[in-house]
Scaffold this motif. Structure first.
Motif, PDB file in Angstrom:
ATOM      1  N   UNK A  59      57.615 -67.112  -0.993  1.00 28.86           N
ATOM      2  CA  UNK A  59      55.948 -67.579   0.070  1.00 28.86           C
ATOM      3  C   UNK A  59      55.644 -65.740  -0.046  1.00 28.86           C
ATOM      4  N   UNK A  60      54.386 -64.531  -1.006  1.00 30.54           N
ATOM      5  CA  UNK A  60      54.506 -63.834  -0.778  1.00 30.54           C
ATOM      6  C   UNK A  60      53.544 -63.291  -0.163  1.00 30.54           C
ATOM      7  N   UNK A  61      52.924 -64.236   0.789  1.00 28.28           N
ATOM      8  CA  UNK A  61      51.965 -64.158   1.910  1.00 28.28           C
ATOM      9  C   UNK A  61      52.443 -63.748   3.015  1.00 28.28           C
ATOM     10  N   UNK A  62      53.993 -63.473   3.381  1.00 29.71           N
ATOM     11  CA  UNK A  62      54.070 -62.989   4.145  1.00 29.71           C
ATOM     12  C   UNK A  62      55.798 -61.531   3.732  1.00 29.71           C
ATOM     13  N   UNK A  63      55.177 -60.633   3.274  1.00 30.90           N
ATOM     14  CA  UNK A  63      56.792 -59.845   3.153  1.00 30.90           C
ATOM     15  C   UNK A  63      57.228 -59.279   4.559  1.00 30.90           C
ATOM     16  N   UNK A  64      57.432 -59.598   5.570  1.00 30.67           N
ATOM     17  CA  UNK A  64      58.248 -59.428   6.773  1.00 30.67           C
ATOM     18  C   UNK A  64      58.966 -60.440   6.915  1.00 30.67           C
ATOM     19  N   UNK A  65      58.556 -61.897   5.843  1.00 30.92           N
ATOM     20  CA  UNK A  65      58.743 -63.710   6.195  1.00 30.92           C
ATOM     21  C   UNK A  65      60.355 -63.255   4.912  1.00 30.92           C
ATOM     22  N   UNK A  66      59.885 -62.421   4.415  1.00 33.26           N
ATOM     23  CA  UNK A  66      60.352 -62.656   2.876  1.00 33.26           C
ATOM     24  C   UNK A  66      61.198 -60.795   2.608  1.00 33.26           C
ATOM     25  N   UNK A  67      61.823 -60.502   3.310  1.00 36.33           N
ATOM     26  CA  UNK A  67      62.221 -58.618   2.605  1.00 36.33           C
ATOM     27  C   UNK A  67      62.701 -58.265   1.052  1.00 36.33           C
ATOM     28  N   UNK A 255      42.966 -56.943   1.252  1.00 34.19           N
ATOM     29  CA  UNK A 255      41.965 -57.057   2.077  1.00 34.19           C
ATOM     30  C   UNK A 255      42.563 -57.678   3.737  1.00 34.19           C
ATOM     31  N   UNK A 256      41.856 -57.782   4.361  1.00 35.54           N
ATOM     32  CA  UNK A 256      42.578 -58.036   5.918  1.00 35.54           C
ATOM     33  C   UNK A 256      41.791 -58.374   6.800  1.00 35.54           C
ATOM     34  N   UNK A 262      43.737 -67.599  13.914  1.00 32.04           N
ATOM     35  CA  UNK A 262      45.516 -67.862  13.108  1.00 32.04           C
ATOM     36  C   UNK A 262      46.089 -67.299  12.680  1.00 32.04           C
ATOM     37  N   UNK A 263      47.363 -67.350  12.202  1.00 29.83           N
ATOM     38  CA  UNK A 263      48.329 -66.243  11.831  1.00 29.83           C
ATOM     39  C   UNK A 263      47.746 -64.847  10.724  1.00 29.83           C
TER      40      UNK A 263
END
Length: 467
Positions: A59-67, A255-256, A262-263
């Protein structure tokens, strides 16, 4: 339909999927001259598919989870930036999303987008979504390029973005980017180059010996550029890049939101959750082909395009529109119904894309030349010649008397989907069929109607086929 009561099991799905795809156009081999981009190298596509599958559930939602996605995107966007004059980029799902982000960075309340009539409808879509207005500028009806002076005259205090194409899709010609970008810069307006088709093609064609005018971020005044990798990058669908000359512009595309408990929400694209499959496919395609592979494909495209343009020009009654700088070729006829010609080609197993008349540009047929085209260019020319002769013998598509006037006067919003489908069936158009249909009558009707009525009909068509 009702939902499936019992699972079919993994072993039963391939046969069912094959049955569903029985009436689809083929995506390999070069007989479909639009929508798909084929290298003619099965191993490259297989490598991309494997990488796509490997990254499918990332999932590209969170780049810190999937470097892995950060490094892949850096490599892919970096390659595009290296080819297109630098800049700071975002990997997106396609040209429309790339355009949407470019428009988002430039928009202002009550703003307008000044664009040639040949600019892609993605700009109209972005304007519709973002509350802007498109100011269309006519093109020269011989070169199909926009006139810089006409663009200058269309710019006013409301203009928030100026657009040029490299190339425009309909006739494959590159607008005068340097001249228009200079005008935009003088007026203090951002200039976007839509190179969704040409961004990953024109640089390689130039290296292959073609004359390609300046069009990228190295041109003064160009502030952003879009480049689809699922076109002449030959990646699986869902792969594009938008580059900005200024990193501050790229930040405007993001967008932020912290206004919830939530997360953390920070998105580089319109989407939030999105599969990294297309990123993996694009990365793998680039790694599989490399510079030498893309250059060889460009040489094949260039040779096929030259042969195709010369061959079509030699067929009695046909003429190529403009002098394309890319590997997109459009042709028309003053004596043959091109919509009938397209149907005749389809009967012979080839799909050639019809294009409706607009803004003084006649109805025509469009061919996208890809890496695989060269191997079948002689066969394609034979089919076009045979289809032209057959279309001439058949004569133009005949519309039922009064049909165009009837449709033009209809309040389409007042018809439900069933009534619209019945109306289509009454003139021989079955919207429920899954077979590949003859489209000459449909295209002839659409071609005779104003653009706004065409749009209403197309919306109703989509609503019916998905009902």
């Amino acid at each position: 339909m009702t939902f499936f009561e019992h699972g079919l099991g993994a072993e039963g799905l391939p046969a069912e999927l094959a049955a569903l795809r029985a009436h689809d156009l083929p995506v390999r081999g070069g007989k479909v001259t639009a929508y798909v981009y084929d290298t003619g190298r099965p191993g490259v596509h297989a490598a991309a598919a494997a990488a796509y599958l490997e990254m499918l559930e990332v999932n590209m939602l969170d780049p810190t989870a999937f470097p892995s996605i950060v490094e892949m995107e850096r490599q892919v966007v970096g390659a595009v930036a290296e080819l297109l004059g630098g800049g700071h980029g975002i990997f997106t799902s396609g040209g429309t999303e790339s355009v949407m982000l470019a428009v988002k960075t430039a928009r202002k309340p009550g703003g307008t987008i000044v664009a040639p009539v040949t600019a892609h409808p993605a700009f109209h879509k972005a304007a519709d979504y973002l509350g802007l207005e498109v100011v269309p500028v006519p093109v020269d009806l011989k070169t199909f390029q926009v006139d810089p002076a006409a663009m200058a005259n269309a710019i006013d205090e409301r203009t928030c973005l100026v657009v040029v194409s490299a190339p425009s899709y309909p006739q494959g010609v590159v607008d005068p980017v340097a001249e228009v970008a200079a005008i935009a810069a003088e007026r203090g307006v951002p200039c976007h180059v839509d190179a969704c088709v040409g961004g990953w093609l024109l640089p390689w064609l130039r290296l292959a010996g073609a004359e390609v005018p300046p069009f990228d971020l190295s041109v003064p005044g160009v502030t952003s550029i879009s480049c689809d990798l699922h076109k002449f990058g030959y990646a699986p669908k869902g792969a594009s890049v938008v580059l900005f000359a200024d990193p501050a512009m790229r930040r405007k595309a993001y967008f932020a939101s912290a206004a919830w408990p939530g997360y953390t929400v920070i998105n580089a694209t319109v989407q939030s959750s999105r599969s990294a499959g297309s990123l993996g496919g694009a990365w793998a395609t680039m790694r599989a082909l490399g510079r030498d592979g893309y250059l060889a494909l460009a040489r094949a495209c260039l040779e096929a395009t030259v042969r195709l343009r010369e061959g079509i020009g030699a067929i009695d009654g046909l003429r190529v529109l403009g002098e394309p700088s890319s590997s997109l070729v459009a042709f028309t006829s003053d004596t043959i119904d091109v919509f009938v010609l397209a149907d005749e080609a389809r009967r012979r197993g080839w799909f050639i894309q019809p294009q409706l008349s607009y803004a003084g540009i006649p109805a025509n047929l469009h061919i996208t030349v890809t890496g695989v085209t060269l191997s079948g260019v002689s066969a394609m020319l034979e089919v076009i010649a045979e289809s032209a002769a057959a279309a001439l013998e058949r004569g133009p598509a005949v519309l039922p008397e009064g049909l165009v006037e009837l449709i033009a006067d209809l309040d389409l919003d007042a018809l439900d989907d069933a009534t619209f489908a019945s109306l289509a069936a009454s003139v021989g158009i079955d919207l429920t069929s899954r077979d590949q249909p003859e489209m000459a009558v449909v295209n002839k009707v659409l071609d005779a109607l104003p653009a706004k009525v065409r749009e209403s009909i197309l919306v109703r068509f989509l609503s019916v086929i998905y009902s």
